[in-house]
Design an enzyme around this catalytic site. Structure first.
Site, mmCIF file in Angstrom:
data_model
loop_
_atom_site.group_PDB
_atom_site.id
_atom_site.type_symbol
_atom_site.label_atom_id
_atom_site.label_comp_id
_atom_site.label_asym_id
_atom_site.label_seq_id
_atom_site.Cartn_x
_atom_site.Cartn_y
_atom_site.Cartn_z
ATOM 1 N N PRO A 119 -4.837 -3.082 0.482
ATOM 2 C CG PRO A 119 -3.706 -2.495 2.628
ATOM 3 C CD PRO A 119 -3.369 -3.342 1.233
ATOM 4 C CB CYS A 120 -8.857 0.529 -1.980
ATOM 5 S SG CYS A 120 -9.530 1.744 0.506
ATOM 6 C CD GLN A 121 -5.582 2.143 3.165
ATOM 7 O OE1 GLN A 121 -5.219 1.595 1.918
ATOM 8 N NE2 GLN A 121 -5.438 2.411 4.781
ATOM 9 C CE1 TYR A 123 -2.754 0.518 -6.717
ATOM 10 C CE2 TYR A 123 -3.784 -1.264 -5.209
ATOM 11 C CZ TYR A 123 -2.644 -0.932 -6.406
ATOM 12 O OH TYR A 123 -1.711 -1.776 -7.022
ATOM 13 C CB SER A 124 -8.035 5.566 -2.557
ATOM 14 O OG SER A 124 -7.154 6.970 -2.145
#
Length: 411
Positions: A119-121, A123-124
């Site tokens: 899940p990218c949250q 790193y975003s």
């Protein structure tokens, strides 16, 4: 090599990455995903592929036309294929059972490839901006460690790791360094590039970091991708054959097309032979929002300017904050490329207003799916909100297919 190349998809979401690899001739051994709705979508798509391969595709269309329910559809598929969609969060506690399920599915077959991105949250850039600690305490920062465990166990020839560009700067680049070190310690060389979906034929400006790795003894290098030159437009080519509807209108299941297909829809496989689609359904908006939509569309289509929320008539402004997020109402570009579709589309459609002022609404589930290059027979379970979230989190299918074809050549 006569056999299909096998892959495991981790953090699989709704299956955009997987769909691209299946199109390129790969065979999914397992999908691992913690979200139940996304898993239900994957099971439904598994049914599609099984029925299509066995010349029984009409039975899948019966589901899309509401002639049979979801359980009846899944019952038409061998149990082991449905069970290959593993609805579990990847953690130290669940890994043994996930490995056991995959091992049972594999038999003596080899895993050629592992794909997926945590899940990218965490790193975003947007996620870090909202968190006082910049997401440094978020446990999702360390999910890559489990990805590496799959590499160590199944020893695929290659892997594809996808994430947001924010991963390059997260914790001053330290997470990326940790990922590279862990993967190299597992016996793989790797490289990264920022790729844009628009260069794969997707009508969307969407940048993603794609890390590709290979066993060190294979002595490979990061593939070169030929950029596709875009000659199509969102309104004229991508949305043109969908029925014109207003706010709150549309059908969840079967919807007839209003026009014949066109070059873009045919060449991308978005329209793929049937005379109907699904989930062309829009949100119902209040009068205040609809008036803002009209202003935003008029400004964009006729003046080429984006709406600044702070400049709206005072009676229409309902948010206290007029200093930041002043672009919270944004029209989808009617020409050239759509802006990036993100998971926030599940909360409201203000950032994805349809460019046709006569329809005066935000985009439908099907239109969002098309911007992500999903084929029209792809069905997202199980509600409009969850469908939007799955679509926003997905890898565009055409982008995935382009990557998959290169990987296949390399293997």
């Amino acid at each position: 090599m006569n056999r299909k190349l096998n892959f495991i998809d981790l953090f699989a979401g709704a299956g955009g990455l997987s769909e691209g690899f299946i199109r390129a001739g790969f065979n999914p051994i397992a999908h691992v995903e913690m979200n139940k709705d996304a898993c239900d979508t994957l099971k439904t798509r598994t049914a599609y592929h099984f029925l299509k391969e066995n010349n029984r595709i009409k039975e899948y269309y019966d589901y899309l036309k509401d002639k049979i329910n979801r359980d009846e559809l899944w019952a038409k598929v061998p149990t082991h294929l449905i069970k290959s969609v593993i609805n579990k969060e990847i953690s130290p506690e669940t890994l043994p059972s996930i490995f056991e399920t995959i091992d049972n599915e594999l038999g003596k077959e080899k895993v050629d490839l592992v794909i997926g991105g945590p899940p990218c949250q965490a790193y975003s850039i947007a996620g870090r901006a909202r968190d006082p600690k910049g997401m440094t305490d978020d446990p999702r920062n360390h999910l890559y460690k489990y990805y590496v465990e799959f590499l160590e166990r199944y020893k695929p020839n290659m892997f594809v790791f996808e994430n947001v560009p924010g991963i390059l700067s997260a914790n001053n680049g330290q997470y990326l360094e940790l990922i590279f070190k862990a993967v190299k310690d597992a016996g793989y060389d790797l490289d990264k590039k920022v790729l844009n979906a628009k260069n794969f034929g997707v009508l969307q400006d969407r940048k993603r970091v794609i890390i590709i790795g290979w066993k060190q003894e294979l002595n490979l290098k990061y593939p070169d991708f030929q950029d596709k030159v875009n000659q199509y437009e969102v309104l004229k080519d991508l949305f043109s054959d969908l029925p014109k509807i207003k706010s709150g209108q549309g059908e969840w299941k079967s919807t007839k097309y209003s026009k014949k297909t066109n070059n873009y829809l045919e060449s991308t496989g978005i329209r793929n032979g049937i005379d109907f689609t699904t989930q062309h359904i829009s949100r119902k908006n209040n009068e205040n929002d609809l008036e803002i939509y009209r202003i935003a569309v008029d400004k964009w289509v006729n003046e080429g300017k984006r709406l600044n929320y702070a400049e709206l008539p005072e009676r229409l402004i309902k948010h206290n904050n007029t200093k930041s997020f002043t672009n919270r109402f944004q029209v989808v570009n009617h020409k050239d490329l759509a802006h990036t579709v993100v998971a926030h589309i599940c909360a409201d459609g203000h950032y994805y207003i349809h460019p046709d002022i006569n329809q005066n609404r935000s985009i439908t589930v099907r239109e969002a799916a098309r911007i992500q290059s999903f084929p029209d027979d792809y069905f997202f379970e199980s509600s409009r909100t969850t469908a939007f979230k799955q679509i926003g989190n997905a890898v565009p299918v055409l982008m995935a297919e382009g990557i998959a074809k290169k990987i296949k050549e390399m293997i």
